[in-house]
Design a protein around this motif. Structure first.
Motif, mmCIF file in Angstrom:
data_model
loop_
_atom_site.group_PDB
_atom_site.id
_atom_site.type_symbol
_atom_site.label_atom_id
_atom_site.label_comp_id
_atom_site.label_asym_id
_atom_site.label_seq_id
_atom_site.Cartn_x
_atom_site.Cartn_y
_atom_site.Cartn_z
ATOM 1 N N SER A 50 0.837 -1.201 0.000
ATOM 2 C CA SER A 50 0.000 0.000 0.000
ATOM 3 C C SER A 50 0.870 1.248 0.000
ATOM 4 O O SER A 50 1.844 1.333 0.760
ATOM 5 C CB SER A 50 -0.897 -0.009 1.244
ATOM 6 N N TRP A 51 0.516 2.220 -0.867
ATOM 7 C CA TRP A 51 1.169 3.523 -0.801
ATOM 8 C C TRP A 51 0.502 4.272 0.345
ATOM 9 O O TRP A 51 -0.601 4.788 0.224
ATOM 10 C CB TRP A 51 1.038 4.272 -2.116
ATOM 11 N N SER A 52 1.171 4.300 1.496
ATOM 12 C CA SER A 52 0.554 4.776 2.728
ATOM 13 C C SER A 52 0.000 6.198 2.626
ATOM 14 O O SER A 52 -1.107 6.463 3.122
ATOM 15 C CB SER A 52 1.552 4.673 3.882
ATOM 16 N N PRO A 53 0.699 7.152 1.989
ATOM 17 C CA PRO A 53 0.122 8.502 1.885
ATOM 18 C C PRO A 53 -1.216 8.531 1.144
ATOM 19 O O PRO A 53 -2.087 9.342 1.473
ATOM 20 C CB PRO A 53 1.202 9.285 1.133
ATOM 21 N N GLY A 181 2.740 -10.242 -13.814
ATOM 22 C CA GLY A 181 2.660 -10.700 -12.434
ATOM 23 C C GLY A 181 2.593 -9.569 -11.433
ATOM 24 O O GLY A 181 2.884 -9.764 -10.247
ATOM 25 N N ILE A 182 2.180 -8.388 -11.879
ATOM 26 C CA ILE A 182 2.092 -7.222 -11.000
ATOM 27 C C ILE A 182 0.945 -6.342 -11.471
ATOM 28 O O ILE A 182 0.674 -6.248 -12.677
ATOM 29 C CB ILE A 182 3.425 -6.431 -10.998
ATOM 30 N N ALA A 183 0.255 -5.723 -10.538
ATOM 31 C CA ALA A 183 -0.848 -4.822 -10.880
ATOM 32 C C ALA A 183 -0.834 -3.632 -9.941
ATOM 33 O O ALA A 183 -0.750 -3.800 -8.716
ATOM 34 C CB ALA A 183 -2.189 -5.547 -10.792
ATOM 35 N N VAL A 184 -0.901 -2.439 -10.499
ATOM 36 C CA VAL A 184 -1.075 -1.214 -9.719
ATOM 37 C C VAL A 184 -2.567 -0.926 -9.647
ATOM 38 O O VAL A 184 -3.265 -0.977 -10.666
ATOM 39 C CB VAL A 184 -0.330 -0.036 -10.368
ATOM 40 N N THR A 185 -3.079 -0.645 -8.451
ATOM 41 C CA THR A 185 -4.494 -0.311 -8.303
ATOM 42 C C THR A 185 -4.639 1.157 -7.918
ATOM 43 O O THR A 185 -3.736 1.747 -7.312
ATOM 44 C CB THR A 185 -5.188 -1.185 -7.246
ATOM 45 N N GLU A 193 -2.277 0.874 -4.445
ATOM 46 C CA GLU A 193 -1.513 -0.316 -4.097
ATOM 47 C C GLU A 193 -0.725 -0.840 -5.285
ATOM 48 O O GLU A 193 -1.070 -0.587 -6.443
ATOM 49 C CB GLU A 193 -2.440 -1.433 -3.592
ATOM 50 N N VAL A 194 0.311 -1.615 -4.966
ATOM 51 C CA VAL A 194 1.012 -2.443 -5.941
ATOM 52 C C VAL A 194 0.848 -3.881 -5.472
ATOM 53 O O VAL A 194 1.209 -4.215 -4.340
ATOM 54 C CB VAL A 194 2.504 -2.078 -6.037
ATOM 55 N N ARG A 195 0.268 -4.727 -6.321
ATOM 56 C CA ARG A 195 -0.002 -6.119 -5.968
ATOM 57 C C ARG A 195 0.896 -7.025 -6.799
ATOM 58 O O ARG A 195 0.884 -6.969 -8.031
ATOM 59 C CB ARG A 195 -1.479 -6.441 -6.189
ATOM 60 N N ILE A 196 1.663 -7.856 -6.111
ATOM 61 C CA ILE A 196 2.695 -8.675 -6.736
ATOM 62 C C ILE A 196 2.391 -10.144 -6.473
ATOM 63 O O ILE A 196 2.144 -10.543 -5.328
ATOM 64 C CB ILE A 196 4.082 -8.298 -6.176
ATOM 65 N N ALA A 212 -5.420 -8.421 -14.755
ATOM 66 C CA ALA A 212 -6.544 -7.869 -15.520
ATOM 67 C C ALA A 212 -7.263 -6.756 -14.774
ATOM 68 O O ALA A 212 -7.993 -5.970 -15.383
ATOM 69 C CB ALA A 212 -7.530 -8.980 -15.869
ATOM 70 N N ARG A 213 -7.066 -6.659 -13.463
ATOM 71 C CA ARG A 213 -7.750 -5.645 -12.665
ATOM 72 C C ARG A 213 -6.843 -4.479 -12.294
ATOM 73 O O ARG A 213 -7.095 -3.749 -11.348
ATOM 74 C CB ARG A 213 -8.358 -6.297 -11.418
ATOM 75 N N ALA A 214 -5.783 -4.302 -13.060
ATOM 76 C CA ALA A 214 -4.874 -3.179 -12.817
ATOM 77 C C ALA A 214 -5.540 -1.856 -13.185
ATOM 78 O O ALA A 214 -6.482 -1.806 -13.983
ATOM 79 C CB ALA A 214 -3.598 -3.360 -13.628
ATOM 80 N N CYS A 215 -5.051 -0.779 -12.595
ATOM 81 C CA CYS A 215 -5.557 0.569 -12.855
ATOM 82 C C CYS A 215 -5.364 0.931 -14.326
ATOM 83 O O CYS A 215 -4.280 0.723 -14.884
ATOM 84 C CB CYS A 215 -4.805 1.556 -11.966
ATOM 85 N N ARG A 216 -6.400 1.487 -14.943
ATOM 86 C CA ARG A 216 -6.337 1.860 -16.361
ATOM 87 C C ARG A 216 -6.259 3.370 -16.570
ATOM 88 O O ARG A 216 -6.355 3.845 -17.701
ATOM 89 C CB ARG A 216 -7.563 1.301 -17.100
ATOM 90 N N LEU A 217 -6.091 4.131 -15.492
ATOM 91 C CA LEU A 217 -5.968 5.581 -15.652
ATOM 92 C C LEU A 217 -4.684 5.924 -16.398
ATOM 93 O O LEU A 217 -3.655 5.265 -16.205
ATOM 94 C CB LEU A 217 -5.940 6.265 -14.284
ATOM 95 N N PRO A 218 -4.706 6.969 -17.226
ATOM 96 C CA PRO A 218 -3.462 7.377 -17.891
ATOM 97 C C PRO A 218 -2.438 7.934 -16.913
ATOM 98 O O PRO A 218 -1.237 7.737 -17.078
ATOM 99 C CB PRO A 218 -3.921 8.440 -18.893
#
Length: 227
Positions: A50-53, A181-185, A193-196, A212-218
């Motif tokens: 988790s990106w705590s900030p 094998g990694i997804a940023v949410t 978050e970064v999920r590994i 497939a559920r990674a963040c799609r924002l530019p």
């Protein structure tokens, strides 16, 4: 959480299972100080960082004071057992639901609050086939397996990033990791978050459903850590 909840009724029998090998940051079994606690009854792990900030900004008054009063950057949210499709949670366990404070405090260097540690054990750790201590030791092993890119150690100012750029930075810093094998949410406009994905032996692996559920924002924001 990645995937969709499993429809199967999952009952986990808790026991302390020690593996014969340990892949801690590339160490061989003879080099590692102790065997790796090896879970069972699932296919792989997701280590959620988790990106705590972002958590503190998004949750506001509902955020953990213990976590948000400190200058955290990436912290462990949890180590989650996964199926190839879906995941188990809140499994039956012979272990108590409450994690003793003395045990929890030994892991506050990677998990930012005692309350979070207890919640992660009840929801996820109870489904790993491990004792409380071994689940937390496995969480530490997963955390040690991943190198945080230097640019994300403790940025002093708010930055806007491309989620794919964050993924690429982690892949570059961790030999053997792939972008499958990694997804940023994201949460709203924030990187959350970064999920590994890791095997039970803590090797990097692909995970189609998680990816497939990674963040799609530019672009998304990463607030600065506390000074």
């Amino acid at each position: 959480m990645p995937g969709s909840p499993s429809r199967h009724v999952v009952t986990c029998r808790v026991r302390a299972a020690l593996a014969a090998t340990a892949l801690l940051a590339g160490c061989s079994p003879s080099e590692s100080q102790q065997p790796l606690p090896r879970g069972e009854g699932f296919d792989f792990y997701v280590l959620s960082l988790s990106w705590s900030p972002s958590y503190c900004e998004a949750e506001g008054e509902n955020a953990s004071r213990q976590q948000c009063s400190r200058d955290h950057a990436f912290v462990v949210h949890g180590l989650w057992p996964q199926f190839e499709k879906g995941w188990p949670e809140f499994c039956d366990s012979d272990e108590p639901g409450r994690v003793p404070e003395e045990l929890a405090r030994a892991f506050l260097d990677i998990l930012p609050s005692v309350g979070l540690i207890g919640h992660q054990w009840r929801k996820h750790g109870s489904c790993t086939g491990l004792s409380q201590r071994d689940y937390l030791e496995a969480t530490r092993a997963a955390h040690e397996r991943v190198r945080i890119p230097d640019r994300f150690e403790k940025p002093s100012s708010r930055v806007a990033v491309e989620p794919d750029e964050v993924e690429a930075s982690f892949v570059a810093a961790n030999p053997g990791m792939s972008q499958e094998g990694i997804a940023v949410t994201c949460d709203g406009q924030l990187v959350r978050e970064v999920r590994i994905c890791l095997s039970v032996e803590m090797a990097f692996r692909s995970c189609e459903e998680v990816d497939a559920r990674a963040c799609r924002l530019p672009r998304a924001a990463m607030p600065a850590a506390l000074p």
